[in-house]
Design a protein around this motif. Structure first.
Motif, PDB file in Angstrom:
ATOM      1  N   LEU A  52       0.765  -1.247   0.000  1.00 14.87           N
ATOM      2  CA  LEU A  52       0.000   0.000   0.000  1.00 14.87           C
ATOM      3  C   LEU A  52       0.797   1.299   0.000  1.00 14.87           C
ATOM      4  O   LEU A  52       0.201   2.366  -0.132  1.00 14.87           O
ATOM      5  CB  LEU A  52      -0.932   0.033   1.224  1.00 14.87           C
ATOM      6  N   VAL A  53       2.105   1.272   0.180  1.00 15.68           N
ATOM      7  CA  VAL A  53       2.821   2.546   0.308  1.00 15.68           C
ATOM      8  C   VAL A  53       3.864   2.768  -0.790  1.00 15.68           C
ATOM      9  O   VAL A  53       4.653   3.707  -0.718  1.00 15.68           O
ATOM     10  CB  VAL A  53       3.491   2.678   1.694  1.00 15.68           C
ATOM     11  N   GLY A  54       3.873   1.907  -1.795  1.00 15.84           N
ATOM     12  CA  GLY A  54       4.779   2.088  -2.924  1.00 15.84           C
ATOM     13  C   GLY A  54       3.994   2.055  -4.221  1.00 15.84           C
ATOM     14  O   GLY A  54       2.768   2.152  -4.235  1.00 15.84           O
ATOM     15  N   GLY A  55       4.708   1.926  -5.338  1.00 15.07           N
ATOM     16  CA  GLY A  55       4.038   1.785  -6.622  1.00 15.07           C
ATOM     17  C   GLY A  55       3.529   3.086  -7.209  1.00 15.07           C
ATOM     18  O   GLY A  55       3.936   4.183  -6.827  1.00 15.07           O
ATOM     19  N   LEU A  56       2.606   2.963  -8.144  1.00 14.54           N
ATOM     20  CA  LEU A  56       2.095   4.118  -8.885  1.00 14.54           C
ATOM     21  C   LEU A  56       1.435   5.166  -7.992  1.00 14.54           C
ATOM     22  O   LEU A  56       1.497   6.361  -8.272  1.00 14.54           O
ATOM     23  CB  LEU A  56       1.080   3.653  -9.934  1.00 14.54           C
ATOM     24  N   TYR A  57       0.788   4.729  -6.928  1.00 16.33           N
ATOM     25  CA  TYR A  57       0.075   5.679  -6.073  1.00 16.33           C
ATOM     26  C   TYR A  57       1.008   6.729  -5.474  1.00 16.33           C
ATOM     27  O   TYR A  57       0.599   7.862  -5.230  1.00 16.33           O
ATOM     28  CB  TYR A  57      -0.632   4.942  -4.937  1.00 16.33           C
ATOM     29  N   PHE A  58       2.271   6.334  -5.215  1.00 20.96           N
ATOM     30  CA  PHE A  58       3.167   7.239  -4.504  1.00 20.96           C
ATOM     31  C   PHE A  58       4.335   7.732  -5.353  1.00 20.96           C
ATOM     32  O   PHE A  58       5.166   8.490  -4.869  1.00 20.96           O
ATOM     33  CB  PHE A  58       3.700   6.550  -3.240  1.00 20.96           C
ATOM     34  N   GLY A  59       4.416   7.316  -6.606  1.00 20.31           N
ATOM     35  CA  GLY A  59       5.486   7.788  -7.475  1.00 20.31           C
ATOM     36  C   GLY A  59       5.246   9.219  -7.936  1.00 20.31           C
ATOM     37  O   GLY A  59       4.172   9.795  -7.734  1.00 20.31           O
ATOM     38  N   GLU A  60       6.259   9.807  -8.559  1.00 18.75           N
ATOM     39  CA  GLU A  60       6.130  11.175  -9.060  1.00 18.75           C
ATOM     40  C   GLU A  60       5.069  11.238 -10.156  1.00 18.75           C
ATOM     41  O   GLU A  60       4.939  10.325 -10.970  1.00 18.75           O
ATOM     42  CB  GLU A  60       7.477  11.662  -9.602  1.00 18.75           C
ATOM     43  N   LYS A  61       4.334  12.349 -10.179  1.00 17.61           N
ATOM     44  CA  LYS A  61       3.248  12.516 -11.139  1.00 17.61           C
ATOM     45  C   LYS A  61       3.374  13.869 -11.837  1.00 17.61           C
ATOM     46  O   LYS A  61       3.803  14.846 -11.234  1.00 17.61           O
ATOM     47  CB  LYS A  61       1.889  12.415 -10.432  1.00 17.61           C
ATOM     48  N   GLU A  62       2.990  13.882 -13.092  1.00 11.08           N
ATOM     49  CA  GLU A  62       3.057  15.125 -13.858  1.00 11.08           C
ATOM     50  C   GLU A  62       1.922  15.145 -14.872  1.00 11.08           C
ATOM     51  O   GLU A  62       1.680  14.168 -15.582  1.00 11.08           O
ATOM     52  CB  GLU A  62       4.400  15.230 -14.579  1.00 11.08           C
ATOM     53  N   LEU A  63       1.221  16.251 -14.916  1.00 12.49           N
ATOM     54  CA  LEU A  63       0.124  16.447 -15.862  1.00 12.49           C
ATOM     55  C   LEU A  63       0.375  17.770 -16.566  1.00 12.49           C
ATOM     56  O   LEU A  63       0.586  18.794 -15.910  1.00 12.49           O
ATOM     57  CB  LEU A  63      -1.220  16.482 -15.116  1.00 12.49           C
ATOM     58  N   GLY A  64       0.411  17.759 -17.899  1.00 14.22           N
ATOM     59  CA  GLY A  64       0.734  19.003 -18.587  1.00 14.22           C
ATOM     60  C   GLY A  64       0.368  18.986 -20.056  1.00 14.22           C
ATOM     61  O   GLY A  64      -0.389  18.128 -20.522  1.00 14.22           O
ATOM     62  N   VAL A  65       0.933  19.941 -20.785  1.00 18.64           N
ATOM     63  CA  VAL A  65       0.705  20.080 -22.224  1.00 18.64           C
ATOM     64  C   VAL A  65       2.067  20.172 -22.896  1.00 18.64           C
ATOM     65  O   VAL A  65       2.928  20.950 -22.470  1.00 18.64           O
ATOM     66  CB  VAL A  65      -0.129  21.345 -22.538  1.00 18.64           C
ATOM     67  N   ASP A  66       2.292  19.357 -23.941  1.00 19.81           N
ATOM     68  CA  ASP A  66       3.601  19.350 -24.585  1.00 19.81           C
ATOM     69  C   ASP A  66       3.724  20.479 -25.608  1.00 19.81           C
ATOM     70  O   ASP A  66       2.809  21.299 -25.782  1.00 19.81           O
ATOM     71  CB  ASP A  66       3.885  17.987 -25.221  1.00 19.81           C
ATOM     72  N   ALA A  67       4.868  20.525 -26.297  1.00 19.33           N
ATOM     73  CA  ALA A  67       5.148  21.609 -27.244  1.00 19.33           C
ATOM     74  C   ALA A  67       4.180  21.621 -28.419  1.00 19.33           C
ATOM     75  O   ALA A  67       4.012  22.648 -29.087  1.00 19.33           O
ATOM     76  CB  ALA A  67       6.586  21.479 -27.753  1.00 19.33           C
ATOM     77  N   ASN A  68       3.521  20.482 -28.672  1.00 21.66           N
ATOM     78  CA  ASN A  68       2.563  20.401 -29.775  1.00 21.66           C
ATOM     79  C   ASN A  68       1.131  20.671 -29.326  1.00 21.66           C
ATOM     80  O   ASN A  68       0.191  20.515 -30.103  1.00 21.66           O
ATOM     81  CB  ASN A  68       2.634  19.015 -30.428  1.00 21.66           C
ATOM     82  N   GLY A  69       0.992  21.074 -28.075  1.00 23.60           N
ATOM     83  CA  GLY A  69      -0.337  21.379 -27.568  1.00 23.60           C
ATOM     84  C   GLY A  69      -1.128  20.154 -27.138  1.00 23.60           C
ATOM     85  O   GLY A  69      -2.328  20.250 -26.877  1.00 23.60           O
TER      86      GLY A  69
END
Length: 236
Positions: free
Chosen positions: A141-158
């Motif tokens: 319960l304390v590792g894996g995708l839930y606790f890894g770094e996360k990023e949400l954005g828009v790339d150079a192509n929009g």
């Protein structure tokens, strides 16, 4: 008489209803044993956010920090209701994950039990049910995708994109392995290791550590199964 402090986090939805039933069990234990419980209710989840602006407010943290145990009900809202709360403050992200991290609640035990006497209520085939079903799924319960770094954005192509990192440390894997082996040692002495090592490198490390930890529990048979096959076996 032994005294214990228990934080009561009723949560959302059906949480208060089922938590109140659990409290009845605690009161019965008090009546029948030389023990007493100091029940400390606190807000947690969506109810906490709407009341304080924080799904896991400091007051609740303070209560939990001093408790001997935490009794937590379900939290969260429907998909539509959740839209009324900022993403990072929604109950699961704003309360549940921070609680797991704060108290290192790394092991989740999920029992599946069907006594033979109740088999006629099940839609499963009689040959599958046999003498009954008795499975416990142990989840990290304390590792894996839930606790890894996360990023949400828009790339150079929009184009919108999302990145989520699957991370485990050796210590995180070892501690859940030991819990699973200890549990198996007191049951049927069989442990199924469900993984995806044919694709995920995290599962490769998981399996390596599994083999190392297994040497400490020679009485337990380890059966390795890819998650795809495991899902099929559970359904057949």
């Amino acid at each position: 008489m032994k005294n214990y402090k228990i934080a009561i986090l009723a949560g959302d939805g059906i949480g208060p209803e089922i938590t109140s039933e659990a409290v009845k069990v605690l009161k019965l234990i008090e009546q029948r044993n030389d023990v007493s419980f100091e029940l400390m209710p606190a807000l947690f989840g969506a109810c906490a956010y709407f009341a304080t602006g924080d799904a896991f407010p400091q007051e609740t943290k303070d209560i939990c920090d001093t408790a001997d145990a935490i009794l937590k009900g379900p939290i969260g809202l429907s998909h539509e209701e959740s839209k009324g709360i900022p993403i990072d403050k929604q109950p699961e992200r704003g309360a549940l994950l921070p609680m797991r991290r704060r108290y290192n609640t790394y092991a989740n035990f999920r029992p599946v039990s069907l006594p033979k006497e109740l088999a006629h209520f099940s839609p499963l085939k009689p040959e599958i049910i046999g003498e009954g079903i008795d499975i416990i799924i142990v989840r990290e319960l304390v590792g894996g995708l839930y606790f890894g770094e996360k990023e949400l954005g828009v790339d150079a192509n929009g184009q919108r994109y999302v990145k989520e990192t699957l991370e485990y440390t050796e210590a995180q894997i070892r501690q859940i392995m030991h819990q699973a082996f200890k549990l198996a040692s007191h049951r049927k002495k069989v442990l199924h290791n469900i993984h995806k090592s044919n694709v995920l490198k995290s599962s490769v490390l998981w399996n390596e550590i599994m083999e190392e930890v297994a040497t400490e529990y020679p009485q337990v048979e380890v059966i390795n199964i890819l998650v795809d096959a495991a899902a099929t076996l559970l359904c057949l």
